[in-house]
Structure formats: structure tokens, C-alpha cells
Design an enzyme around this catalytic site. Structure first.
Site, short mmCIF file in Angstrom:
data_model
loop_
_atom_site.label_atom_id
_atom_site.label_comp_id
_atom_site.label_asym_id
_atom_site.label_seq_id
_atom_site.Cartn_x
_atom_site.Cartn_y
_atom_site.Cartn_z
CG ASP A 32 8.20 19.49 10.35
OD1 ASP A 32 8.74 18.40 9.68
OD2 ASP A 32 9.20 20.06 11.11
CE LYS A 49 11.78 21.08 3.98
NZ LYS A 49 12.35 19.53 4.01
CE LYS A 76 14.61 14.16 3.74
NZ LYS A 76 13.86 13.81 4.93
NE ARG A 90 25.49 -7.05 -11.04
CZ ARG A 90 24.35 -7.42 -10.58
NH1 ARG A 90 23.29 -6.83 -10.24
NH2 ARG A 90 24.18 -8.74 -10.36
CD GLU A 94 9.76 22.73 8.14
OE1 GLU A 94 10.15 21.38 7.48
OE2 GLU A 94 10.60 23.41 8.43
#
Length: 284
Positions: A222, A167, A135, A100, A201
């Protein structure tokens, strides 16, 4: 360094085996002769781009170093239903105990590689590349990003220390500076960390021009539609690299690539993984 030699990979495998209770598999202990031997194959039930074969092999070897394991495919191969990735021979109980955990890791990695390959095929001939993001599943970043490369994608930064990436929230919290003067922000970051690449960004052409004045290595566009991306490409005129980001999917990625940007980041490669259906089958 190969994926098997990376200490982070062995750590992931050991933690996953411990989570699964691999040291006390009561079903196997109750039903399987500890001296029994067997042969099993891991195969795919669907078309896919393989990834994680060495990780699966290392998982079985971690449980039992005496197992004989043969890879019948390699990472980056395109496979058809029924194709075998790994063949394992030896202690039947050991194969069951590792099954597994090996499948979980290989299914996720193959899913990421398959999705990445799908996106890279959609933009073939444009000159753009597909980038991953941060992410990723906590603890699995090294595997997730490796799988992106197996799918033909390109890794963006592995962690926060690899690049200065400004950002909107960084600009809001920038102490002592004008958040609208992106050139000044770039210069401040370069003075603090010389030699580290800088990406900024932007959401508007005014922000683009402001950032460009300080010559960052990258500018991230963006949530711009492709027509605006194309205009940004003209403004930049090869003075830095451009990354398109934000809401790009398989329906829109081709248009983004044809705008002339250098790269397109797709968070869904790793944050919305569809595991590939792999199966371990024993030979009777």
C-alpha cells in the site's frame, strides 16, 4: 456465460430503460410515424478500445425484438474515428427509444476499456498485469469489470465473498488478536474460511514479513514507492504474489511494474471513467 446471458446485465438494461421512461417517449410519440422504418449506425468519433457492443445490442432487442442488429466490430477491437460498432434496422421509433440507454452503457464501457488498454500498453514487457478494484458504479459492477477485461486488464474480486482481503481497518477491529501479528490474522481467516484466497495489505517491511510468515496467496503493498516495492519483491522471493496499490497513475505505473510486482491495481479505471464519444446516426 456470455455477457448477454448474464441476468444481472438484463436487469441493468431494464432498470435503465425504466429510468429513462422508455415506455412513454412523448417526443417520439408526437413526431414519428409508428410504422416508419429506418437504419441507424452507432459509430465512434475518437480512437478507442471497444466494449459493450453485445450490451448495446441487447438494449435494442429489449425495446423491440423485431429490430435487425448487426455488430460490425467486437469487444476488444481497437477502433478509429468513424468506425461503426453496431448497425440497427427496423422500427424507427424503437431505435429512438433505445438510443440513449444503449449509448450510455456503451460509452461508459468503451471508456473503461480504452483507459485499461492505455495502462496495459504502458507496462508491456514487464510481466505485471493491471487489476481493477471494487470502486465501480453501484449496480454496474458486472459491466465495469467486463469492460476492464475487454481492455486487456484482469479482474480482482467481484465482491466481498470472493476473497479475504485484510486492510488496516479490519486489523483495528480484529477481536481477540494483536493487530501487528498479521500471520495470526491470516491463520484465523484461513481457519474460518478454508479454501478462500487471502490477501493482506501492508505498509512496512515488518508488516510484510509478519504476513508472509503465514503464506497468504497475495500481499498488497500500500502506497509504497517503486524502490520499496523492489525490495519487497526480494523479501517475498516468489512465496506469494504481490499487488501494488495506492496512488499509481499513468506517470508512475511503469516504474511500479518494473519493480517486479505481479499486479498493479488502478481504481481510476472504473471510478473516474471518461465516457467515449459514440454517436447514433440515421441514414437519410
Amino acid at each position: 456465460m456470455s455477457i448477454q446471458e448474464n441476468p444481472a446485465v438484463l436487469r441493468v438494461i431494464k432498470e435503465a430503460l425504466a429510468e429513462d421512461g422508455a415506455d412513454h417517449d412523448v417526443t417520439t410519440l408526437a413526431l414519428v410515424d409508428p410504422n416508419a422504418t429506418a437504419r441507424a449506425d452507432i459509430l465512434t468519433r475518437v480512437p478507442c478500445r471497444a466494449a459493450g457492443i453485445p450490451v448495446g445490442e441487447l438494449t435494442f432487442r429489449t425495446v423491440d425484438p423485431t429490430l435487425e442488429i448487426k455488430a460490425l466490430a467486437k469487444d476488444g477491437d481497437d477502433l478509429n474515428p468513424g468506425d461503426i460498432l453496431l448497425s440497427i434496422t427496423g422500427c424507427a421509433a424503437s431505435i429512438l427509444i433505445a438510443e440513449r440507454t444503449a449509448l450510455n452503457l456503451m460509452q461508459r464501457m468503451t471508456g473503461i476499456a480504452t483507459a485499461t488498454r492505455h495502462y496495459t500498453k504502458l507496462i508491456e514487457g514487464t510481466g505485471a498485469v493491471i487489476l481493477d478494484t471494487r470502486k465501480t458504479a453501484p449496480g454496474l459492477r458486472v459491466l465495469d469489470k467486463y469492460a476492464v477485461k475487454a481492455g486487456g486488464g484482469t479482474n480482482h474480486r467481484m465482491g466481498l465473498s470472493d476473497m479475504v482481503l485484510m486492510k488496516d481497518n479490519h486489523r483495528k477491529l480484529w477481536r481477540g488478536g494483536d493487530p501487528n501479528r498479521l500471520d495470526q490474522a491470516v491463520e484465523a481467516a484461513r481457519a474460518k474460511f478454508p479454501g478462500i484466497p487471502i490477501e493482506v495489505e501492508v505498509e512496512t517491511f515488518d508488516e510484510l514479513r509478519s504476513a508472509l510468515a503465514a503464506s497468504p496467496e497475495w500481499i498488497m503493498l500500500d502506497n509504497m514507492p517503486p524502490a520499496q516495492m523492489a525490495e519487497a519483491v526480494k523479501i517475498v522471493n516468489h512465496r506469494c504474489k504481490l499487488e501494488a496499490s495506492g496512488g499509481i497513475n499513468e506517470q508512475t505505473v511503469r516504474a511500479a511494474a518494473e519493480s517486479g510486482v505481479d499486479a498493479i491495481s488502478i481504481g481510476a479505471l472504473t471510478h473516474s471513467v471518461k465516457a467515449i464519444d459514440l454517436s447514433l446516426e440515421f441514414h437519410s
